[in-house]
Design an enzyme around this catalytic site. Structure first.
Site, PDB file in Angstrom:
ATOM      1  N   ASP A  12       0.852  -1.189   0.000  1.00 31.44           N
ATOM      2  CA  ASP A  12       0.000   0.000   0.000  1.00 31.44           C
ATOM      3  C   ASP A  12       0.892   1.245   0.000  1.00 31.44           C
ATOM      4  O   ASP A  12       1.763   1.367  -0.847  1.00 31.44           O
ATOM      5  CB  ASP A  12      -0.967  -0.065   1.194  1.00 31.44           C
ATOM      6  CG  ASP A  12      -2.020   1.024   1.186  1.00 31.44           C
ATOM      7  OD1 ASP A  12      -3.041   0.868   0.493  1.00 31.44           O
ATOM      8  OD2 ASP A  12      -1.812   2.037   1.884  1.00 31.44           O
ATOM      9  N   TYR A  35      -1.760  11.180   2.335  1.00 33.48           N
ATOM     10  CA  TYR A  35      -2.538  11.478   1.127  1.00 33.48           C
ATOM     11  C   TYR A  35      -2.468  12.961   0.773  1.00 33.48           C
ATOM     12  O   TYR A  35      -2.405  13.334  -0.400  1.00 33.48           O
ATOM     13  CB  TYR A  35      -4.001  11.082   1.331  1.00 33.48           C
ATOM     14  CG  TYR A  35      -4.235   9.606   1.307  1.00 33.48           C
ATOM     15  CD1 TYR A  35      -4.542   8.943   0.116  1.00 33.48           C
ATOM     16  CD2 TYR A  35      -4.154   8.843   2.468  1.00 33.48           C
ATOM     17  CE1 TYR A  35      -4.753   7.575   0.084  1.00 33.48           C
ATOM     18  CE2 TYR A  35      -4.364   7.474   2.447  1.00 33.48           C
ATOM     19  CZ  TYR A  35      -4.666   6.845   1.253  1.00 33.48           C
ATOM     20  OH  TYR A  35      -4.874   5.497   1.228  1.00 33.48           O
ATOM     21  N   HIS A  83      -6.840  -6.702  -1.184  1.00 33.32           N
ATOM     22  CA  HIS A  83      -5.768  -5.700  -1.131  1.00 33.32           C
ATOM     23  C   HIS A  83      -4.792  -5.998   0.005  1.00 33.32           C
ATOM     24  O   HIS A  83      -3.603  -5.684  -0.091  1.00 33.32           O
ATOM     25  CB  HIS A  83      -6.397  -4.318  -0.947  1.00 33.32           C
ATOM     26  CG  HIS A  83      -5.412  -3.208  -0.782  1.00 33.32           C
ATOM     27  ND1 HIS A  83      -4.705  -2.679  -1.842  1.00 33.32           N
ATOM     28  CD2 HIS A  83      -4.997  -2.518   0.325  1.00 33.32           C
ATOM     29  CE1 HIS A  83      -3.914  -1.713  -1.404  1.00 33.32           C
ATOM     30  NE2 HIS A  83      -4.068  -1.604  -0.095  1.00 33.32           N
TER      31      HIS A  83
END
Length: 273
Positions: free
Chosen positions: A101, A208, A265
């Protein structure tokens, strides 16, 4: 995790590192959002058994690692600088860098920019940044990536992550996993405590808000990766579509891709074997 807990100063911060094995061949493990170094609890003993000294690190803002308060302190340059600092602090003669990730995004960038020599690169469920940019132009991937835009908002994403003491986060992880028991209760409690700690939700989201923008704007990510690279991809990833893998070989000189059908994921926990 059955590992030794270390405090490692690097790049002006103090990192919480879980160590297994010994020697001068380092396997450096970088977790993703919204997790913790404990996400590698299955891989630490395995890699130590292969003769590596294994470091599973809580990256900046997570766990017991320093938590800088400002958004700009989560820039891509700072995050890759952390990896360089940890490698230098380890004194290792060779390094295998493994990321999932967000940890994989940092690992990709670290290898592309050749910040330190790497023996091997292992990427779990994150595309090469230029493959992702290409796919983000499609409606299919934009729909999957909606949350990254939501995370740019103030306050509300923090409330969502930490609501009910991290209960929503726990529910999402349990729902997404394809293997029963992929997330043991004791691991989920660590994730819950992690996101609920003061300032942690904002630190997580600042990846982010800072590094995410940096990756989209960087103009130096087309340098071919010359490190032998393994990409492991759970095909049931709800956030990143399989087309994100297309064209990876254009940017990696020595590439192996292992696709895992029926795996989410969260591949290192969903399919640890």
């Amino acid at each position: 995790m059955g590992a030794r807990r270390l405090r490692v100063p690097a790049n002006g911060l103090e990192f919480e590192v879980f160590e297994a094995g010994e020697g001068d061949r380092l396997a450096l493990l970088l977790h993703g959002f919204p997790q913790h170094a404990v996400s590698w609890h299955n891989q630490l003993p395995f890699l130590a058994g292969l003769g590596y000294r294994v470091w599973a690190v809580n990256q900046r803002g997570y766990g017991g690692t320093s938590r800088p308060p400002k958004r700009e302190e989560y820039s891509l340059a700072r995050l890759t600088g952390d990896v360089a600092g940890l490698i230098d602090a380890s004194g290792a003669a060779s390094v295998t860098l493994i990321g999932h990730d967000w940890g994989a995004s940092v690992a990709w960038t670290f290898a592309i920019r050749r910040i330190r020599p790497l023996a091997r690169l292992v990427i779990v469920n994150v595309p090469h940044p230029l493959c992702f940019r290409r796919e983000l132009k499609t409606w299919s991937q934009r729909r999957k990536s909606w949350y990254a835009g939501f995370f740019q908002m103030p306050v509300l994403p923090e409330l969502m992550l930490s609501v009910a003491g991290g209960g929503l986060l726990v529910s999402i992880l349990r729902h997404d996993a394809r293997r029963p028991g992929a997330f043991p209760d004791e691991v989920l409690e660590i994730y819950r405590a992690n996101v609920s700690a003061p300032g942690t939700a904002t630190a997580m989201l600042n990846w982010y808000r800072a590094a995410g923008r940096d990756i989209m704007a960087a103009d130096d990510l087309d340098t071919p990766v010359d490190t032998p690279t393994l990409v492991i991809w759970g095909e049931e990833d709800i956030a990143l579509g399989l087309p994100c893998l297309d064209g990876t070989g254009r940017y990696v000189r020595d590439l192996r891709v292992e696709r895992l059908p029926g795996v989410s994921h969260w591949a290192q926990e969903d399919a640890p074997q």
